[in-house]
Scaffold this motif. Structure first.
Motif: not given
Length: 467
Positions: A360-378
């Motif tokens: 999870v930390p290596d691959h899945d979390m960066p994906f989630l951070k990217k999506i949350y980043g679309y809202y300005g809230r990673p």
């Protein structure tokens, strides 16, 4: 030269006639028993393959020796895939035969799938379009579009039990005519104003909501000022008064558990003390899969914490998690993309080093951070990774949940910490299982209209969703 030509012609004719004969006569398919083939694999590659007799009984491999390759992995795939079998590697040189696991992907394949999905959107607007395709599909494939009518009956609630800083009541809610979901409702001893809610769907561990760690988690929530609701899986716990344990592994279990979560949410949101802006959900293992799905489907949930469950290569190991084709929605999705649908609501992913959440930390979390980043809230999606731990809901996992809920629901941590600042779970009462029953020690208080058996449930569900 004429003799050579004749020989080649005759040889070619024999090959052709032999091939035709083999397709017409199964006795000439060079078949061997699976047990014999596995023994040959063990001998050639110097490995051990563990299995029981039922797994290999009456199973045959056509053109068995033609399936062997120089590499072990390709040989195993060639032999086992047509039989819907696979092996899991237990340690170097030791494998265990398993039924094909549709819900478990090779890690790299799962990550590649997530990368492919990520190419479908590049900003908030394109992500919202993708989300708008997936969400209605989640309802439709579970047979919940539209939702069946809600029974008019009142919840069945047992007398309140007073503990140190909190109370407990057992509750049963009728979610379809004659179908009940049971749970326990934990509340702060003194309720002042509006309070937050945390749903706690149970996983596949023994004793479910009766377990000590589940009781402690919900009691701690109540002591810190949260209304916590722990509820049974379908055909587990008190649901076994209505069904057999094997009914849990039917596809409809997926739908029933989702509907149960929705109806429980309906109930707690109807209470005058509920703060509708602070509603969360957290479950572990199979309960974590339910957590991800509920948070994606129901906008009333504002915070989610899937524990030891989320992974791009694991879709849920039980039909109650993946028995309905939710992962085929919108051309194909997975649990990580579904988890991203809750953005930008706060989300904590708890992972460990000894199950499918290890990556999870290596691959899945960066994906989630990217999506949350679309809202300005990673910053609103977090990961607590415990590399030395395994698949449980132990103290370190509970602490992670406590920290996250206290921070995001703005609670007073002093209510559940000792003088040294550590979480103090010693004031939580561990009740014996019968104390948590709604319908009595022997089910004597089960309502007269209760469904009895899966066949009747199917009839009731069909009638309720066809109106």
């Amino acid at each position: 030269m004429k003799r050579i030509a004749l020989f080649l012609t005759l040889g070619f004719s024999l090959i052709i006639s032999g091939a035709i004969g083999q397709t017409q006569n199964s006795d000439l398919l060079y078949r061997q028993s699976l047990k014999t083939v596995l023994a040959e694999i063990e001998s050639r590659f110097k490995v051990k393959i563990k299995y029981n007799d039922d797994q290999v009984k009456d199973r045959w491999v056509n053109y068995a020796l033609w399936r062997f390759r120089p590499e072990l992995d390709e040989t195993l795939s060639n032999v086992l895939a047509p039989l819907d079998l696979k092996v899991n590697k237990e340690k170097e040189g030791v494998y265990k035969l398993k039924e094909y696991e549709y819900y478990r992907w090779n890690v790299q394949d799962g990550q590649d799938k997530l990368d492919q999905l990520a190419k479908l959107y590049h900003d908030k607007a394109s992500w919202e379009k993708r989300k708008a395709l997936i969400k209605p599909g989640l309802y439709e494939v579970q047979g919940l579009s539209p939702l069946p009518a809600k029974p008019s009956s009142e919840p069945i609630i047992t007398p309140k039990r007073v503990m140190d800083g909190y109370t407990v009541e057992n509750i049963a809610i009728e979610i379809l005519p004659g179908l009940y979901v049971n749970g326990s409702l934990y509340k702060p001893l003194k309720v002042k104003g509006k309070i937050p809610v945390m749903l706690s769907p149970d996983g596949h561990w023994a004793q479910q909501r009766y377990r000590a760690d589940c009781q402690i988690r919900c009691a701690m929530m109540a002591r810190m000022g949260v209304m916590a609701v722990s509820y049974d899986l379908f055909a587990w716990g008190e649901s076994l008064l209505q069904f057999k344990s094997e009914d849990h592994r039917r596809s409809l279990a997926h739908t029933i558990q989702t509907l149960g979560g929705i109806r429980i949410l309906d109930y707690v949101l109807s209470l005058k003390e509920t703060d509708k802006g602070r509603v969360g959900i957290s479950g572990g293992s199979g309960g974590g899969s339910h957590t991800v799905l509920m948070a994606a489907m129901d906008d009333r949930i504002k915070l989610s914490v899937p524990v030891v469950s989320l992974s791009s290569s694991f879709y849920g190991g039980c039909p109650c998690e993946s028995g309905m084709p939710i992962h085929l929605c919108a051309g194909g999705t997975n649990n990580v993309e579904i988890a991203a649908m809750t953005a930008p609501n706060p989300q904590l992913v708890v992972s460990d080093g000894k199950d499918w959440t290890v990556t999870v930390p290596d691959h899945d979390m960066p994906f989630l951070k990217k999506i949350y980043g679309y809202y300005g809230r990673p910053d609103l999606v977090e990961n607590v990774h415990l590399p030395e731990e395994g698949h449980d809901f132990g103290l370190s996992k509970r602490k992670a949940v406590y920290d996250f809920v206290i921070k995001n629901f703005k609670l007073d941590a002093a209510l559940v910490r000792d003088k040294t600042g550590q979480y103090d779970e010693s004031k939580c009462t561990i009740e014996k299982e019968p104390a948590m029953y709604v319908f009595g020690d022997k089910g004597e208080r089960l309502p007269a209209n209760a469904i009895k058996g899966f066949e009747q449930l199917e009839q009731v569900f069909k009638a309720s969703t066809s109106k």
